[in-house]
Design a protein around this motif. Structure first.
Motif, PDB file in Angstrom:
ATOM      1  N   GLN A 115       0.848  -1.179   0.000  1.00  0.00           N
ATOM      2  CA  GLN A 115       0.000   0.000   0.000  1.00  0.00           C
ATOM      3  C   GLN A 115       0.885   1.231   0.000  1.00  0.00           C
ATOM      4  O   GLN A 115       2.094   1.147   0.126  1.00  0.00           O
ATOM      5  N   ILE A 116       0.252   2.347  -0.111  1.00  0.00           N
ATOM      6  CA  ILE A 116       0.967   3.616  -0.064  1.00  0.00           C
ATOM      7  C   ILE A 116       0.484   4.381   1.165  1.00  0.00           C
ATOM      8  O   ILE A 116      -0.681   4.295   1.535  1.00  0.00           O
ATOM      9  N   THR A 117       1.392   5.065   1.802  1.00  0.00           N
ATOM     10  CA  THR A 117       1.016   5.972   2.878  1.00  0.00           C
ATOM     11  C   THR A 117       1.512   7.354   2.494  1.00  0.00           C
ATOM     12  O   THR A 117       2.604   7.508   1.942  1.00  0.00           O
ATOM     13  N   LEU A 118       0.701   8.334   2.771  1.00  0.00           N
ATOM     14  CA  LEU A 118       1.025   9.721   2.464  1.00  0.00           C
ATOM     15  C   LEU A 118       0.727  10.558   3.695  1.00  0.00           C
ATOM     16  O   LEU A 118      -0.350  10.447   4.269  1.00  0.00           O
ATOM     17  N   SER A 119       1.678  11.367   4.100  1.00  0.00           N
ATOM     18  CA  SER A 119       1.400  12.320   5.172  1.00  0.00           C
ATOM     19  C   SER A 119       1.879  13.685   4.723  1.00  0.00           C
ATOM     20  O   SER A 119       2.884  13.809   4.025  1.00  0.00           O
ATOM     21  N   THR A 120       1.126  14.679   5.104  1.00  0.00           N
ATOM     22  CA  THR A 120       1.392  16.043   4.678  1.00  0.00           C
ATOM     23  C   THR A 120       1.764  16.898   5.876  1.00  0.00           C
ATOM     24  O   THR A 120       1.079  16.861   6.893  1.00  0.00           O
TER      25      THR A 120
ATOM     26  N   ASP B  60       2.919   2.175  -7.377  1.00  0.00           N
ATOM     27  CA  ASP B  60       2.733   1.366  -8.570  1.00  0.00           C
ATOM     28  C   ASP B  60       1.412   1.740  -9.237  1.00  0.00           C
ATOM     29  O   ASP B  60       0.792   2.742  -8.875  1.00  0.00           O
ATOM     30  N   MET B  61       0.975   0.921 -10.178  1.00  0.00           N
ATOM     31  CA  MET B  61      -0.238   1.277 -10.922  1.00  0.00           C
ATOM     32  C   MET B  61      -1.490   1.306 -10.052  1.00  0.00           C
ATOM     33  O   MET B  61      -2.452   1.975 -10.382  1.00  0.00           O
ATOM     34  N   LEU B  62      -1.479   0.604  -8.925  1.00  0.00           N
ATOM     35  CA  LEU B  62      -2.643   0.612  -8.048  1.00  0.00           C
ATOM     36  C   LEU B  62      -2.636   1.772  -7.064  1.00  0.00           C
ATOM     37  O   LEU B  62      -3.690   2.228  -6.634  1.00  0.00           O
ATOM     38  N   THR B  63      -1.455   2.251  -6.696  1.00  0.00           N
ATOM     39  CA  THR B  63      -1.367   3.280  -5.665  1.00  0.00           C
ATOM     40  C   THR B  63      -0.982   4.662  -6.187  1.00  0.00           C
ATOM     41  O   THR B  63      -1.198   5.652  -5.499  1.00  0.00           O
ATOM     42  N   SER B  64      -0.443   4.723  -7.388  1.00  0.00           N
ATOM     43  CA  SER B  64      -0.002   6.026  -7.901  1.00  0.00           C
ATOM     44  C   SER B  64      -1.125   7.058  -8.033  1.00  0.00           C
ATOM     45  O   SER B  64      -0.860   8.258  -7.868  1.00  0.00           O
ATOM     46  N   PRO B  65      -2.396   6.667  -8.262  1.00  0.00           N
ATOM     47  CA  PRO B  65      -3.447   7.692  -8.297  1.00  0.00           C
ATOM     48  C   PRO B  65      -3.587   8.461  -6.978  1.00  0.00           C
ATOM     49  O   PRO B  65      -3.894   9.651  -6.983  1.00  0.00           O
TER      50      PRO B  65
ATOM     51  N   THR C  91       9.191   1.985  -1.003  1.00  0.00           N
ATOM     52  CA  THR C  91       9.829   0.676  -1.094  1.00  0.00           C
ATOM     53  C   THR C  91       9.872   0.153  -2.523  1.00  0.00           C
ATOM     54  O   THR C  91      10.641  -0.755  -2.832  1.00  0.00           O
ATOM     55  N   PHE C  92       9.047   0.723  -3.397  1.00  0.00           N
ATOM     56  CA  PHE C  92       9.031   0.333  -4.807  1.00  0.00           C
ATOM     57  C   PHE C  92       8.510   1.503  -5.615  1.00  0.00           C
ATOM     58  O   PHE C  92       7.503   2.116  -5.258  1.00  0.00           O
ATOM     59  N   LEU C  93       9.204   1.814  -6.709  1.00  0.00           N
ATOM     60  CA  LEU C  93       8.763   2.875  -7.619  1.00  0.00           C
ATOM     61  C   LEU C  93       8.653   2.276  -9.008  1.00  0.00           C
ATOM     62  O   LEU C  93       9.666   2.003  -9.665  1.00  0.00           O
ATOM     63  N   GLY C  94       7.419   2.042  -9.424  1.00  0.00           N
ATOM     64  CA  GLY C  94       7.172   1.461 -10.738  1.00  0.00           C
ATOM     65  C   GLY C  94       7.021   2.524 -11.810  1.00  0.00           C
ATOM     66  O   GLY C  94       7.093   3.730 -11.553  1.00  0.00           O
ATOM     67  N   THR C  95       6.792   2.072 -13.034  1.00  0.00           N
ATOM     68  CA  THR C  95       6.673   3.004 -14.154  1.00  0.00           C
ATOM     69  C   THR C  95       5.486   3.940 -13.986  1.00  0.00           C
ATOM     70  O   THR C  95       5.545   5.084 -14.408  1.00  0.00           O
ATOM     71  N   SER C  96       4.400   3.466 -13.355  1.00  0.00           N
ATOM     72  CA  SER C  96       3.270   4.382 -13.126  1.00  0.00           C
ATOM     73  C   SER C  96       3.647   5.464 -12.139  1.00  0.00           C
ATOM     74  O   SER C  96       3.178   6.588 -12.244  1.00  0.00           O
ATOM     75  N   GLY C  97       4.484   5.130 -11.159  1.00  0.00           N
ATOM     76  CA  GLY C  97       4.983   6.134 -10.219  1.00  0.00           C
ATOM     77  C   GLY C  97       5.860   7.156 -10.918  1.00  0.00           C
ATOM     78  O   GLY C  97       5.771   8.354 -10.641  1.00  0.00           O
ATOM     79  N   LEU C  98       6.701   6.679 -11.835  1.00  0.00           N
ATOM     80  CA  LEU C  98       7.523   7.607 -12.615  1.00  0.00           C
ATOM     81  C   LEU C  98       6.643   8.532 -13.447  1.00  0.00           C
ATOM     82  O   LEU C  98       6.901   9.739 -13.535  1.00  0.00           O
TER      83      LEU C  98
END
Length: 137
Positions: A24-29, A46-51, A78-85
């Motif tokens: 999963q992705i965690t984001l804190s501001t 990744d493609m599931l969490t980049s949105p 922990t992982f940066l996929g092409t959708s993240g890029l």
């Protein structure tokens, strides 16, 4: 430095249902000073969490947000996929169009390597720490 933190969790319906907690992705501001926003990113982009990352960053570029600088702290990724890029490229362009400065704070090879392989390092203002990114001119 006063900070306001908002924790943004990925929508549970978009999280892969594997056995690992880091799927999963965690984001804190944080808002360390007027006009400055630090978004700390953790987990897999990744493609599931980049949105979720896209939405969290693009929200900072709204005209009434009063943001002049956004720092993305990527050391927890922990992982940066092409959708993240792709999201990083998209938010870079959106920041430019909104007149907001975008900087990355990262020393993690798991993030810098995909950026390097894709030839994207020259496009970004990358710093070793959030503190350095906040004071850079």
């Amino acid at each position: 430095m006063s900070e306001t933190r908002e924790n943004l969790q990925a929508d549970p319906s978009s999280i892969r249902h594997g056995g690992d907690a880091d799927d999963q992705i965690t984001l804190s501001t944080a808002r360390p000073a007027a006009g400055q926003v630090v978004i700390t990113v953790g987990g897999e982009v990744d493609m599931l969490t980049s949105p979720q990352l896209r939405l969290a960053v693009l929200d900072q570029f709204e005209p009434d947000a009063g943001v002049e600088l956004v720092v993305l702290d990527l050391d927890g990724v922990t992982f940066l996929g092409t959708s993240g890029l792709a999201v990083l490229i998209e938010v870079r362009e959106a920041a430019h169009n909104a007149g907001v400065e975008l900087r990355l704070a990262c020393t993690a090879r798991r993030v810098l390597r995909p950026l390097t392989i894709a030839g994207l390092v020259p496009l970004f203002d990358i710093h070793d720490s959030v503190d350095q990114a906040l004071v850079a001119t």
